[in-house]
Design a protein around this motif. Sequence first.
Motif, PDB file in Angstrom:
ATOM      1  N   GLU A 250       0.741  -1.046  -0.060  1.00  0.00           N
ATOM      2  CA  GLU A 250      -0.036   0.107   0.211  1.00  0.00           C
ATOM      3  C   GLU A 250       1.066   1.155  -0.021  1.00  0.00           C
ATOM      4  O   GLU A 250       0.274   2.218  -0.577  1.00  0.00           O
ATOM      5  CB  GLU A 250      -0.912   0.000   1.380  1.00  0.00           C
ATOM      6  CG  GLU A 250      -1.878   1.232   1.515  1.00  0.00           C
ATOM      7  CD  GLU A 250      -2.909   1.276   2.448  1.00  0.00           C
ATOM      8  OE1 GLU A 250      -3.404   2.211   2.711  1.00  0.00           O
ATOM      9  OE2 GLU A 250      -2.780   0.079   3.179  1.00  0.00           O
ATOM     10  N   MET A 251       1.839   1.262   0.582  1.00  0.00           N
ATOM     11  CA  MET A 251       2.923   2.516   0.703  1.00  0.00           C
ATOM     12  C   MET A 251       3.413   2.671  -0.697  1.00  0.00           C
ATOM     13  O   MET A 251       3.597   3.833  -1.008  1.00  0.00           O
ATOM     14  CB  MET A 251       3.929   2.168   1.423  1.00  0.00           C
ATOM     15  CG  MET A 251       3.631   1.948   3.154  1.00  0.00           C
ATOM     16  SD  MET A 251       5.039   1.763   4.201  1.00  0.00           S
ATOM     17  CE  MET A 251       4.212   1.627   6.018  1.00  0.00           C
ATOM     18  N   ILE A 252       3.907   1.477  -1.465  1.00  0.00           N
ATOM     19  CA  ILE A 252       4.364   1.794  -2.682  1.00  0.00           C
ATOM     20  C   ILE A 252       3.106   2.423  -3.702  1.00  0.00           C
ATOM     21  O   ILE A 252       3.248   3.104  -4.396  1.00  0.00           O
ATOM     22  CB  ILE A 252       4.791   0.646  -3.288  1.00  0.00           C
ATOM     23  CG1 ILE A 252       6.184   0.171  -2.658  1.00  0.00           C
ATOM     24  CG2 ILE A 252       4.902   0.561  -4.985  1.00  0.00           C
ATOM     25  CD1 ILE A 252       6.871  -1.077  -3.036  1.00  0.00           C
ATOM     26  N   GLU A 253       1.898   1.905  -3.387  1.00  0.00           N
ATOM     27  CA  GLU A 253       0.703   2.312  -4.386  1.00  0.00           C
ATOM     28  C   GLU A 253       0.512   3.967  -4.161  1.00  0.00           C
ATOM     29  O   GLU A 253       0.342   4.817  -4.754  1.00  0.00           O
ATOM     30  CB  GLU A 253      -0.318   1.489  -3.881  1.00  0.00           C
ATOM     31  CG  GLU A 253      -1.618   1.883  -4.846  1.00  0.00           C
ATOM     32  CD  GLU A 253      -3.034   0.987  -4.327  1.00  0.00           C
ATOM     33  OE1 GLU A 253      -3.970   1.440  -4.684  1.00  0.00           O
ATOM     34  OE2 GLU A 253      -2.664  -0.142  -3.757  1.00  0.00           O
ATOM     35  N   LYS A 254       0.823   4.243  -2.673  1.00  0.00           N
ATOM     36  CA  LYS A 254       0.248   5.671  -2.454  1.00  0.00           C
ATOM     37  C   LYS A 254       1.602   6.625  -2.409  1.00  0.00           C
ATOM     38  O   LYS A 254       1.554   7.686  -2.358  1.00  0.00           O
ATOM     39  CB  LYS A 254      -0.274   5.798  -1.099  1.00  0.00           C
ATOM     40  CG  LYS A 254      -1.456   5.015  -0.834  1.00  0.00           C
ATOM     41  CD  LYS A 254      -2.140   5.178   0.332  1.00  0.00           C
ATOM     42  CE  LYS A 254      -3.801   4.361   0.661  1.00  0.00           C
ATOM     43  NZ  LYS A 254      -4.251   4.788   1.870  1.00  0.00           N
ATOM     44  N   GLY A 255       2.702   5.891  -2.416  1.00  0.00           N
ATOM     45  CA  GLY A 255       3.900   6.681  -2.457  1.00  0.00           C
ATOM     46  C   GLY A 255       4.525   7.387  -1.313  1.00  0.00           C
ATOM     47  O   GLY A 255       5.176   8.331  -1.429  1.00  0.00           O
ATOM     48  N   THR A 256       4.096   6.873  -0.062  1.00  0.00           N
ATOM     49  CA  THR A 256       4.324   7.559   1.181  1.00  0.00           C
ATOM     50  C   THR A 256       3.953   6.361   2.190  1.00  0.00           C
ATOM     51  O   THR A 256       3.483   5.434   1.989  1.00  0.00           O
ATOM     52  CB  THR A 256       3.397   8.522   1.668  1.00  0.00           C
ATOM     53  OG1 THR A 256       3.906   9.024   2.839  1.00  0.00           O
ATOM     54  CG2 THR A 256       1.851   8.147   1.472  1.00  0.00           C
ATOM     55  N   LYS A 297       7.866  -8.789  -3.388  1.00  0.00           N
ATOM     56  CA  LYS A 297       7.865  -8.015  -4.520  1.00  0.00           C
ATOM     57  C   LYS A 297       7.948  -6.477  -4.288  1.00  0.00           C
ATOM     58  O   LYS A 297       8.790  -5.882  -4.872  1.00  0.00           O
ATOM     59  CB  LYS A 297       6.510  -8.102  -5.416  1.00  0.00           C
ATOM     60  CG  LYS A 297       6.420  -7.282  -6.787  1.00  0.00           C
ATOM     61  CD  LYS A 297       5.073  -7.717  -7.392  1.00  0.00           C
ATOM     62  CE  LYS A 297       5.146  -6.661  -8.819  1.00  0.00           C
ATOM     63  NZ  LYS A 297       3.643  -7.104  -9.410  1.00  0.00           N
ATOM     64  N   ALA A 298       7.155  -5.895  -3.419  1.00  0.00           N
ATOM     65  CA  ALA A 298       7.133  -4.407  -2.884  1.00  0.00           C
ATOM     66  C   ALA A 298       8.775  -4.310  -2.736  1.00  0.00           C
ATOM     67  O   ALA A 298       9.280  -3.165  -2.707  1.00  0.00           O
ATOM     68  CB  ALA A 298       6.291  -4.146  -2.045  1.00  0.00           C
ATOM     69  N   THR A 299       9.204  -5.084  -1.875  1.00  0.00           N
ATOM     70  CA  THR A 299      10.847  -4.767  -1.031  1.00  0.00           C
ATOM     71  C   THR A 299      11.849  -5.029  -2.564  1.00  0.00           C
ATOM     72  O   THR A 299      12.754  -3.989  -2.345  1.00  0.00           O
ATOM     73  CB  THR A 299      11.033  -5.998  -0.296  1.00  0.00           C
ATOM     74  OG1 THR A 299      10.175  -6.037   0.937  1.00  0.00           O
ATOM     75  CG2 THR A 299      12.464  -5.710   0.561  1.00  0.00           C
ATOM     76  N   ASP A 320      11.870   7.555   1.593  1.00  0.00           N
ATOM     77  CA  ASP A 320      10.736   8.423   1.026  1.00  0.00           C
ATOM     78  C   ASP A 320      11.304   8.726  -0.321  1.00  0.00           C
ATOM     79  O   ASP A 320      10.037   8.849  -1.084  1.00  0.00           O
ATOM     80  CB  ASP A 320      10.932   9.833   1.943  1.00  0.00           C
ATOM     81  CG  ASP A 320      10.421   9.384   3.403  1.00  0.00           C
ATOM     82  OD1 ASP A 320       9.418   8.445   3.691  1.00  0.00           O
ATOM     83  OD2 ASP A 320      10.970   9.989   4.357  1.00  0.00           O
ATOM     84  N   LYS A 321      12.322   8.754  -0.700  1.00  0.00           N
ATOM     85  CA  LYS A 321      12.684   9.216  -2.013  1.00  0.00           C
ATOM     86  C   LYS A 321      12.442   8.135  -3.012  1.00  0.00           C
ATOM     87  O   LYS A 321      12.198   8.184  -4.241  1.00  0.00           O
ATOM     88  CB  LYS A 321      14.412   9.595  -2.245  1.00  0.00           C
ATOM     89  CG  LYS A 321      14.650  10.854  -1.188  1.00  0.00           C
ATOM     90  CD  LYS A 321      15.979  11.043  -1.288  1.00  0.00           C
ATOM     91  CE  LYS A 321      16.684  12.213  -0.388  1.00  0.00           C
ATOM     92  NZ  LYS A 321      17.971  12.544  -0.396  1.00  0.00           N
ATOM     93  N   ALA A 322      12.729   6.821  -2.518  1.00  0.00           N
ATOM     94  CA  ALA A 322      12.436   5.832  -3.152  1.00  0.00           C
ATOM     95  C   ALA A 322      10.904   5.519  -3.599  1.00  0.00           C
ATOM     96  O   ALA A 322      10.370   5.289  -4.743  1.00  0.00           O
ATOM     97  CB  ALA A 322      13.167   4.377  -2.707  1.00  0.00           C
ATOM     98  N   SER A 327       6.231   6.161  -7.089  1.00  0.00           N
ATOM     99  CA  SER A 327       4.955   6.715  -7.604  1.00  0.00           C
ATOM    100  C   SER A 327       4.845   7.547  -8.920  1.00  0.00           C
ATOM    101  O   SER A 327       4.029   7.535  -9.539  1.00  0.00           O
ATOM    102  CB  SER A 327       4.432   7.601  -6.135  1.00  0.00           C
ATOM    103  OG  SER A 327       3.223   8.339  -6.412  1.00  0.00           O
ATOM    104  N   GLU A 328       5.947   8.603  -8.686  1.00  0.00           N
ATOM    105  CA  GLU A 328       5.869   9.404  -9.896  1.00  0.00           C
ATOM    106  C   GLU A 328       6.459   9.026 -11.048  1.00  0.00           C
ATOM    107  O   GLU A 328       6.043   9.574 -12.349  1.00  0.00           O
ATOM    108  CB  GLU A 328       6.884  10.641  -9.471  1.00  0.00           C
ATOM    109  CG  GLU A 328       5.856  11.257  -8.463  1.00  0.00           C
ATOM    110  CD  GLU A 328       6.994  12.720  -7.897  1.00  0.00           C
ATOM    111  OE1 GLU A 328       7.987  12.719  -8.405  1.00  0.00           O
ATOM    112  OE2 GLU A 328       6.437  13.030  -6.873  1.00  0.00           O
TER     113      GLU A 328
END
Length: 516
Positions: A250-256, A297-299, A320-322, A327-328
């Motif tokens: 979820e963190m990867i999906e939201k970028g935070t 996969k997320a890691t 945070d930068k990763a 996300s972008e």
Amino acid sequence: MAIKLNKEESVLRNELIYAGDAKAVNIDNVLVNLFMLLKHNGMRPRQRSRVNTIDLDTFQKVFENLEKEGLVKGFSENREATELWLRSNLANMVFRGNLDKEKISSLRPIHLESYRVRNAPQTRDYNTADQVYLMLGANPTVKEDLKNFLMEGWDDVTNKINISDGLDVDSLGLLHIIKNFNPGFLDTNSSLNQIKPLLDSQAKLYCDDVRRLLVYKRKIPRNVVIDYLKTITSFHLSVYVQKLVYLLPEMIEKGTINCDDDWSVVIDATDNYESKMAKLASDDAANLTNSVYDYVKATFQINAALRRLKLEKNDSANLDKALKILSEKPAGFELYFETQWDNLYNSLEEDDRELIKDMVKYEYTYFDKYIQLILKARGAYQYKYHVQLIDNLAQKNSERGFMSQGRSKKHPRRFVLGTRLLETIVQILVLEAEDDHFKTKTLSIEELIENIRDRYGLIINGLSEERFKDADLNTHLAFKENVESFKMKLRQIGFYNDLSDAYILQRIRPRYELKD
């Protein structure tokens, strides 16, 4: 199929996410290595090579010398009894009971200096102690209080025993062994103190639990406090990993990293694989194991993003930068991974290329294709060992655990509450903070169940949960049976006696009273 990953591509471990490796972990080894980190302020010093392996004969020679010096009496006349005491109370062993294979791994983790006497190959913790140290860093005061408690009985300046601290016999025996060992350690560089735990609220909760347990240090024997610390540490590590499995995609999906922590699991308190509750608890356990692959996969995605940014895994700001770049996906992002994909794809045999091409045909970006190729090479391995890690940290099938599994496929993993774990949790929850100190209080069954749900996410009575709002009759009966079984567990460990029919008298009562 041989996919030639380089070292950076094949390694999953990322200290910014979880500091430990996915391996079979022994909680005693974790504590021994944690004590070393506490003593050396986050550094894991290298031990100078030792020719002789430590064994029971080594300890017996120590006590022979102590007897000659007049510090110990009766050792020669009671060698057999002393050996039993050393084996059962002071030494951790691998393959205990197997006379051909058993070896001493270390002294039991009942004092901060325990790490000095160990056989390093048998005391590996696979960096799990690093994660506990990072979690303790969420509250430096608690970390220092824990260190001071563990150090009691030893003068760090003179390297001598301080008997004025009122030591128990096990700690005194252990310190007599320790003072005869000076293995020597070489300082190493460490980046632990630059890293903050990813799940900050979970780390702070662990620190608060440790703080509450230390309140009892003058009320109960030292070895009991250590046992509580061991139980709650293993529990929090397991919950931490399970929350990562739940939240990281979820963190990867939201970028935070700022995601709502609404993790919860149903607990089966019935101790019956065939109960109605067992099915609900095993469904949550199945959801966990089914989500491990997404976590892996997320890691790998975060690790790939860090390589793209040429950032190290030693500063929490890099995470945070990763997440932001994932996300972008700015200009140049895809070009980099096209090159990485081409390098791996071109290293394959012709037949393997066709298989890989078919495997990634539904992936539309080179980044996704590249990650799928890494997962093809390492995914199954990491899944297997992460499930094993969760089992070990959850102390599966033990009194300290909150997971159980039968030998038959009919009895899959399910979440439970072992009696020692429940005792530890109750000891924590009967404490109430008041200004700068704690005092004990009584709780009703409903209050205890609600507190366990709110504090740890463990559901014992889920009828008020959103996901069970349309529950059928069987689910209602299952939770009713679960609450009754929970009361029975509390009776077994001596916290609950409903000797009266009066509801107001049916309370959870503290075992040790703490007053103003």
